[in-house]
Structure formats: structure tokens, C-alpha cells
Motif scaffolding. Structure first.
Motif, PDB file in Angstrom:
ATOM      1  N   GLY A 170       0.822  -1.213   0.000  1.00  0.00           N
ATOM      2  CA  GLY A 170       0.000   0.000   0.000  1.00  0.00           C
ATOM      3  C   GLY A 170       0.851   1.256   0.000  1.00  0.00           C
ATOM      4  O   GLY A 170       0.670   2.157  -0.820  1.00  0.00           O
ATOM      5  N   ALA A 171       1.824   1.295   0.933  1.00  0.00           N
ATOM      6  CA  ALA A 171       2.675   2.481   0.989  1.00  0.00           C
ATOM      7  C   ALA A 171       3.529   2.568  -0.273  1.00  0.00           C
ATOM      8  O   ALA A 171       3.787   3.662  -0.787  1.00  0.00           O
ATOM      9  CB  ALA A 171       3.554   2.431   2.232  1.00  0.00           C
ATOM     10  N   GLY A 172       3.935   1.405  -0.810  1.00  0.00           N
ATOM     11  CA  GLY A 172       4.681   1.406  -2.072  1.00  0.00           C
ATOM     12  C   GLY A 172       3.842   2.010  -3.181  1.00  0.00           C
ATOM     13  O   GLY A 172       4.328   2.824  -3.973  1.00  0.00           O
ATOM     14  N   ALA A 173       2.560   1.637  -3.226  1.00  0.00           N
ATOM     15  CA  ALA A 173       1.673   2.169  -4.268  1.00  0.00           C
ATOM     16  C   ALA A 173       1.545   3.681  -4.143  1.00  0.00           C
ATOM     17  O   ALA A 173       1.513   4.407  -5.138  1.00  0.00           O
ATOM     18  CB  ALA A 173       0.299   1.516  -4.163  1.00  0.00           C
ATOM     19  N   MET A 174       1.520   4.188  -2.889  1.00  0.00           N
ATOM     20  CA  MET A 174       1.436   5.642  -2.697  1.00  0.00           C
ATOM     21  C   MET A 174       2.640   6.330  -3.318  1.00  0.00           C
ATOM     22  O   MET A 174       2.512   7.352  -3.996  1.00  0.00           O
ATOM     23  CB  MET A 174       1.425   5.986  -1.202  1.00  0.00           C
ATOM     24  CG  MET A 174       0.123   5.753  -0.500  1.00  0.00           C
ATOM     25  SD  MET A 174       0.228   6.577   1.114  1.00  0.00           S
ATOM     26  CE  MET A 174       0.267   5.210   2.228  1.00  0.00           C
ATOM     27  N   SER A 175       3.822   5.769  -3.069  1.00  0.00           N
ATOM     28  CA  SER A 175       5.005   6.457  -3.585  1.00  0.00           C
ATOM     29  C   SER A 175       5.108   6.324  -5.097  1.00  0.00           C
ATOM     30  O   SER A 175       5.527   7.260  -5.784  1.00  0.00           O
ATOM     31  CB  SER A 175       6.277   5.963  -2.889  1.00  0.00           C
ATOM     32  OG  SER A 175       6.164   4.628  -2.523  1.00  0.00           O
ATOM     33  N   VAL A 176       4.693   5.175  -5.629  1.00  0.00           N
ATOM     34  CA  VAL A 176       4.676   5.027  -7.088  1.00  0.00           C
ATOM     35  C   VAL A 176       3.719   6.064  -7.690  1.00  0.00           C
ATOM     36  O   VAL A 176       4.011   6.691  -8.710  1.00  0.00           O
ATOM     37  CB  VAL A 176       4.260   3.596  -7.474  1.00  0.00           C
ATOM     38  CG1 VAL A 176       3.946   3.506  -8.954  1.00  0.00           C
ATOM     39  CG2 VAL A 176       5.371   2.621  -7.102  1.00  0.00           C
ATOM     40  N   ALA A 177       2.573   6.262  -7.010  1.00  0.00           N
ATOM     41  CA  ALA A 177       1.608   7.251  -7.499  1.00  0.00           C
ATOM     42  C   ALA A 177       2.254   8.624  -7.593  1.00  0.00           C
ATOM     43  O   ALA A 177       2.026   9.374  -8.545  1.00  0.00           O
ATOM     44  CB  ALA A 177       0.402   7.308  -6.570  1.00  0.00           C
ATOM     45  N   GLY A 178       3.062   8.950  -6.594  1.00  0.00           N
ATOM     46  CA  GLY A 178       3.719  10.253  -6.598  1.00  0.00           C
ATOM     47  C   GLY A 178       4.648  10.414  -7.783  1.00  0.00           C
ATOM     48  O   GLY A 178       4.614  11.424  -8.483  1.00  0.00           O
ATOM     49  N   VAL A 179       5.461   9.389  -8.024  1.00  0.00           N
ATOM     50  CA  VAL A 179       6.411   9.480  -9.140  1.00  0.00           C
ATOM     51  C   VAL A 179       5.668   9.543 -10.468  1.00  0.00           C
ATOM     52  O   VAL A 179       6.005  10.337 -11.353  1.00  0.00           O
ATOM     53  CB  VAL A 179       7.378   8.279  -9.114  1.00  0.00           C
ATOM     54  CG1 VAL A 179       8.231   8.265 -10.365  1.00  0.00           C
ATOM     55  CG2 VAL A 179       8.260   8.369  -7.881  1.00  0.00           C
ATOM     56  N   LEU A 180       4.622   8.723 -10.590  1.00  0.00           N
ATOM     57  CA  LEU A 180       3.872   8.725 -11.847  1.00  0.00           C
ATOM     58  C   LEU A 180       3.290  10.096 -12.148  1.00  0.00           C
ATOM     59  O   LEU A 180       3.392  10.607 -13.257  1.00  0.00           O
ATOM     60  CB  LEU A 180       2.738   7.694 -11.786  1.00  0.00           C
ATOM     61  CG  LEU A 180       3.138   6.230 -11.982  1.00  0.00           C
ATOM     62  CD1 LEU A 180       1.903   5.345 -11.927  1.00  0.00           C
ATOM     63  CD2 LEU A 180       3.842   6.047 -13.322  1.00  0.00           C
ATOM     64  N   SER A 181       2.665  10.710 -11.119  1.00  0.00           N
ATOM     65  CA  SER A 181       1.988  11.972 -11.432  1.00  0.00           C
ATOM     66  C   SER A 181       2.974  13.133 -11.496  1.00  0.00           C
ATOM     67  O   SER A 181       2.772  14.055 -12.274  1.00  0.00           O
ATOM     68  CB  SER A 181       0.879  12.253 -10.433  1.00  0.00           C
ATOM     69  OG  SER A 181       1.397  12.170  -9.147  1.00  0.00           O
TER      70      SER A 181
END
Ligand SMILES: [Zn+2]
Length: 662
Positions: free
Chosen positions: A558-569
């Protein structure tokens, strides 16, 4: 160490000062003459409102009249433009917009934002939310000669929730030099909800809703308006509901104390007005600033009860009750359309458009529509008065600046329901062609639209972005898998990253104060990556019970997905970031809750056994639920609770570290 370097790198690139980007205004030959003839020229001047031609000399209008009168001015050096029957009118004046002050949060440069205004035929505007940071930015932009839209600034005295922001504005006195591109007009005051909380009405929109939020008592507002007035600024008072309108009228009346309203204190939105207050606008000379496009397709809330219908958007009532008063228009971008023709349609019919949807108005709204002539006057000369520029722009008269547009269709001849289908073919500001629609070179011989300067791209090279994304995706699961063979280093890693992440998260809660919005994603979500590693570290401590193992995996992912979301956007500019972010927060939270429950049974952690459960509950779940129930008005409590998440992780990480020592 590597991750600390990445954080540092990101901090450095986002905190870098940005110099303004644009192209300086080219000088205009004061003797060059251009004549636009054979058209339908709407001058917005009383008496001679439709003529055939205008002559432009240098930056200004030389004359307006019949073809014969104007063509008689031509000599061999004059440029002649045949309008071929098309309509020419003054550029639109948007008295209240956030197009410029909001540009950066929409990833646009000021140059791109002003190009949008010019493409839409807006040549003068008012910027209604100016804080100290934006004031510096727009001043740099104007000082470099890049500003192409006449701009009036309103410095904020309160935030949208009515909190006073001090009297910082007193250090920036109002300006009034004829023709200046940038003007400090006045001070903005919020008196009721709308942007924060609910608008202040005399009736409930729905049972149990209450009467909305007034931010000040009458005495407090009187004091604030009197202070603005005494310091020589124009007050722009946000008042949406009728109780706020009434209070604002009282405050302006008290500040004027019988004097005429020479500073032109004005009122923003005025969506609901009690009938008794209508004539007071004229009596006090308070310019109401009105929206044209009614949000019929995307309403802000429940409709007004029918018995108060005539109080809503009473623009015709305002017009007829106060014949001598200027009324002004505002798009309030980004809350309403930037396209002035959507607003013209709204003023005249109250029909709203959203894509292919056509949303017809309530009958009471139709009773308060205006004629095309009235609406166009509001959108040009009336709005120019609200910005204290009516001697410079807003109508086509000799001596005024040559700010005008040429349209595809004549709005005076259009079928009302099709008013929004119009288009701007040419925009001229200060005698310079600023925009010319493709396919109409006859209107702008030799002109090519320039590409506006983009925001500087501070993203790292593409391979670095991919590398970081790959690290974010693979490192936490790898740590999770490695925990059995190397529990000690994983625990240490988990403890350190958890501490850094927790502290960074708490620190970021007020990130807006020290960094601009564009750093939001990366600075909120990098700590999330640390949480992910920290959860992997917890797994090295806890016994691999099924529930705790599942909870920790969920937390890591979950926390990994949050950080991936940040990099993607932020780095890849992919919008799915928000969606991923929400899923990430939710699964991280649920994972923490599951681990917390398991931990209470197995007591894997040396101290504070209930802590994981508490931070999952109060740091994760409560903000998500409150966010859904309270919407954006819950900012402050939400931030406190997210603080629990960050601080809680710091404590958990501390436990991990002491465990790894012992
Ligand atoms: Zn606004």
C-alpha cells in the motif's frame, strides 16, 4: 544513503528559484496606422454603439465611425483590414479570475495562462487571490515586459475561511498610472463560505443544514473594510449568500459614512440578494461582480427553495433597480468556464452546457436574464469600471487602448441558445496582434501565433525517472522477502526509514508554507516509500503469523503504491496517480490494522503493543472516512490525524531500532 540523496536531489530541484519565462512586448510604432473597415463594430459607447470601421494608431484607437469617415484617414502607409462584415468589439474584461494566480497549480507558466486569456478574447483581467509569493512572481513577470494582458491585483486580507492574514498588503500601496499593465487595485476580503464552508443565507437549503457561515461579526467587518478604505485601497468583498451581501453593504456604508464610493469598493459573486438590498448597490455605488455561466449542469449544492427563487442571481433586478450603476462580469476561473461566450449564453438564457449536455434553467432564473447588449456591456465597459480602467479600455473610443477582438458571428444577431457557439478570430491588445485564429490570415497579415513559454522542466532525465520508479517498486518487496535470512539489517533499515519517513511526513504537513504546490506529490509520497520499507522491517521483528504477515505485506504494498503514485503523477505526469494514491493509503491502513490486531495477541513488539492499531485507526482510517464525509472543509483535523500516522511511524520505528540493538 542512496534514498537520502534522492530526497536531497528532489528538494534541490523543486526548491530552485524559477526566473520568469516569456517574450517581452515588442515596441509599437506610435505612427503606424491600421484601419479595420467593412464590419459591424460594437463600440460599447453610449449613443453611437454600432459603426462600420475603426482606425488604430500606435497602441491606441484613433477614431471609430462609418467606412467613409475612417477610410478618409488612410494614407499610403496605412494597413487596411477588410472585416468582410464580421463583428469587432472591445476585448472582454474579466473582473475576477484565478487564471494567473492559479497557473502553477495547473502546471502552466504565466505566459501560457495569459495566452489562454488572449485566445479567448480576454485582454484585461483582475486577479483576485494575490498573496506575497504570487505578488513577487507577477511583478517579476511584468518587470521583464512579459505581461500582455492588463492585470489588476487584489491582495488577500483573509483566507477563504475568514482567517485574517495580517496587514501585509499595507506594504504594497495601490497604483493608478494610466496604461500600466500591472496595477495593484485593492484588497480582497472573504465574508462568507463558498470556497470554504457554506454560504450565509436567511433560509436553510435543506432541513438541518443551518444558515451557513459568516466569518465576521458586523463590527469586525466594519473595522476591516474601514481599514482598507482609510488606507486608500479598493475593497473587493466576497459575499455569496444574502446575509453576507447585507453585512458587506452595511460595512461599506459605514466605511463611506456618506462620502461617494470613489475607491469603488465592490462585491464578488452576490449570488443571493434580499429584495430590500437591491437598491442599496446603486445608492452606495457598490459594483456587483456577477458570473454569467449558471452552474446548471454541475450545481454547487441543493437548489434554492422556490419561494426564494427570485433572490437567486437577480441580475435583471440589479440592472433595472440601479440604472446608473456599472455591473461587472467575472469568470472566476477555474470554478467556471474561461470561455466568455459560455457566460454570455448564461447571462442571456441561463442555459448551461457541459460537453453535449444542455442544462435548462429553473423558471425563476429565466425571469432574471439580460439582453445580449446588456450582457456585453457588463462584460466589457462595466467590468473595466470595476477594475478602475474604464478610461483606458472597455469601449472603442478615440484615445483608449486598442484592445479589441474580431468574432466569427455577430452576437447581436445570434439565436440566443446558440450564443456560446461563437469564436474569437483575432485578439489585438495595445495595438499588437496577440492571437489570430488559423485560417484567417486576412485579419492579421504577416502574423504568426507565438508558442507561449512553458514552465521550465525540472524533472530528471527519463532514465533516472525509470530507475527511481523501478527502485520504488522492487525494493520494499525485496526487503520483505530478505527479512528471514537477514533480519538484523532489515530491522535496522526499517527502523531508520520509518523514523525518516515519519518525521518527513509530519514536516510535510505544512509543506505549502515553504515549497510550492508542484512539489506536493513527491514530498508527501517519498515518506510513504519509507513507511513501506519500515513495514518490511517490522516483519523482521514479528513472528510470521498468518494475519500479521498478510497485514505487513498489505502495508508494504500500500505504501509502495502511494510512492509510485507520486512518481507517476509528478515525474511522468500520468493522472492515474490519484487513484493509485487512494488505494495505496487504504491498503496501507488496513494492513496496519491487521498487523496491529495480530500484534496485540503475539506481543512481538517490546513496548506499546497497541501502537500499530492506533496509527492505522487514527492516522489512516479516520482521515479517509472524515475526508469522504466532510470533504475539503476538513483540512485541519485531517492534517492532525495524518500527523498521527507520521508521528506513530516514528515511534514504531524507534521500537524497531531499539529491538535491533537488543
Ligand atoms: Zn474567485
Amino acid at each position: 544513503m542512496k534514498r537520502a540523496l534522492i530526497l536531497l536531489l528532489i528538494l534541490l530541484t523543486t526548491a530552485c528559484a524559477r526566473s520568469p519565462q516569456g517574450v517581452p512586448l515588442e515596441p509599437v510604432d506610435p505612427f503606424a496606422r491600421t484601419i479595420y473597415h467593412n464590419g459591424s463594430v460594437l463600440t460599447m459607447e453610449a449613443g453611437r454603439s454600432v459603426v462600420e470601421a475603426i482606425a488604430v494608431r500606435g497602441e491606441k484607437i484613433e477614431a471609430a465611425g462609418t467606412d467613409a469617415e475612417i477610410l478618409a484617414l488612410a494614407d499610403e502607409s496605412t494597413t487596411l483590414i477588410d472585416l468582410a462584415g464580421r463583428t469587432l468589439m472591445p476585448g472582454f474584461v474579466d473582473a475576477h479570475t484565478h487564471l494567473l494566480n492559479d497557473a502553477r497549480s495547473r502546471n502552466m507558466s504565466l505566459d501560457q495562462a495569459q495566452a489562454q486569456a488572449l485566445r479567448n478574447g480576454i485582454t484585461t483581467l483582475g486577479t483576485l487571490y494575490v498573496d506575497e509569493r504570487f505578488l513577487g512572481e507577477i511583478r517579476d513577470f511584468a518587470d521583464a515586459g512579459f505581461l500582455r494582458v492588463r492585470t489588476g491585483l487584489y491582495l488577500v486580507a483573509t483566507d477563504p475561511c475568514g482567517n485574517t492574514l495580517g496587514n501585509w498588503w499595507r506594504e504594497h500601496p495601490p497604483t493608478n498610472t494610466p496604461g500600466e499593465m500591472l496595477r495593484i487595485n485593492g484588497v480582497k476580503i472573504f465574508t462568507d463560505g463558498g470556497s470554504c464552508g457554506r454560504v450565509a443565507l436567511s433560509f436553510e437549503l435543506e432541513p438541518g443544514w443551518g444558515l451557513g457561515d459568516l466569518w465576521f461579526t458586523q463590527e469586525e467587518l466594519n473595522a476591516l473594510v474601514a481599514e482598507v478604505d482609510a488606507a486608500g485601497y479598493q475593497a473587493a468583498v466576497h459575499a455569496i449568500g444574502d446575509r453576507a451581501v447585507h453585512q458587506a453593504l452595511n460595512a461599506i456604508e459605514a466605511a463611506l459614512d456618506g462620502r461617494p464610493n470613489d475607491l469603488r469598493h465592490r462585491m464578488e459573486h452576490v449570488s443571493v440578494i434580499a429584495p430590500d438590498d437591491l437598491p442599496r448597490f446603486g445608492e452606495l455605488g457598490v459594483i456587483p461582480v456577477l458570473i454569467g455561466e449558471y452552474p446548471g449542469c454541475t450545481p454547487y449544492g441543493p437548489p434554492i427553495p422556490e419561494e426564494f427563487g427570485s433572490w437567486e442571481w437577480p441580475w435583471r433586478g440589479l440592472r433595472e433597480t440601479n440604472p446608473g450603476l456599472s455591473l461587472a462580469w467575472h469568470s472566476d476561473v477555474p470554478f467556471q468556464s474561461l470561455n466568455p461566450f459560455d457566460h454570455l449564453l448564461g447571462f442571456v438564457t441561463r442555459i448551461d452546457l457541459a460537453g453535449r449536455a444542455v442544462c435548462p434553467p429553473f423558471t425563476w432564473l429565466e425571469e432574471n436574464t439580460l439582453s445580449v447588449e446588456q450582457a456585453l456591456a457588463i462584460m466589457t465597459i462595466g467590468s473595466a469600471s470595476a477594475l478602475n480602467r474604464e478610461t483606458e479600455v472597455g469601449s472603442l473610443a478615440p484615445g483608449k487602448y486598442a484592445d479589441f477582438i474580431v468574432l466569427a458571428n455577430d452576437p447581436l444577431a445570434a439565436e440566443p441558445a446558440r450564443l456560446a457557439e461563437n469564436q474569437v478570430l483575432l485578439t489585438v491588445a495595445g495595438g499588437r496582434v496577440e492571437y489570430c485564429s488559423n485560417g484567417h490570415p486576412d485579419l492579421c497579415p504577416g502574423f504568426a501565433n507565438r508558442a507561449p513559454a512553458l514552465l521550465p522542466d525540472l524533472r530528471p532525465p527519463l532514465f533516472v525517472r525509470w530507475l527511481v520508479l523501478a527502485l520504488l517498486v522492487f525494493v520494499p518487496p525485496a526487503a520483505m522477502l530478505a527479512r528471514r535470512r537477514h533480519p538484523q539489517p532489515i530491522r535496522l533499515l526499517g527502523g531508520l526509514t520509518g523514523l525518516v519517513g515519519g518525521l518527513a511526513w509530519v514536516f510535510n504537513l505544512n509543506q505549502q508554507a515553504w515549497l510550492d504546490d508542484s512539489a506536493f506529490f513527491i514530498l508527501i509520497l517519498l515518506p510513504a516509500f519509507f513507511f513501506s520499507l519500515a513495514a518490511a522491517g517490522l516483519a523482521a521483528v514479528s513472528p510470521p503469523g498468518r494475519l500479521s504477515g498478510f497485514g505487513l505485506w498489505l502495508s508494504v504494498l500500500g505504501a509502495g503504491a502511494m510512492s509510485v503514485a507520486g512518481v507517476l503523477s509528478d515525474w511522468f505526469r500520468i493522472d492515474a496517480g490519484w487513484f493509485l494514491l487512494m488505494i495505496g493509503i487504504l491498503s496501507h491502513t488496513i494492513g496496519l490494522l491487521l498487523f496491529g490486531i495480530a500484534n496485540l495477541r503475539t506481543r512481538a513488539l517490546p513496548r506499546w503493543n497497541g501502537l500499530p492499531l492506533l496509527i492505522g485507526l487514527f492516522g489512516g482510517l479516520v482521515p479517509i472516512v472524515a475526508g469522504i464525509l466532510l470533504g475539503e472543509n476538513a483540512d485541519w483535523p485531517l492534517m492532525m490525524l495524518f500527523g498521527v500516522l507520521g508521528g506513530g511511524w516514528g515511534l514504531l520505528a524507534w521500537q524497531l531500532l531499539s529491538r535491533s540493538k537488543g
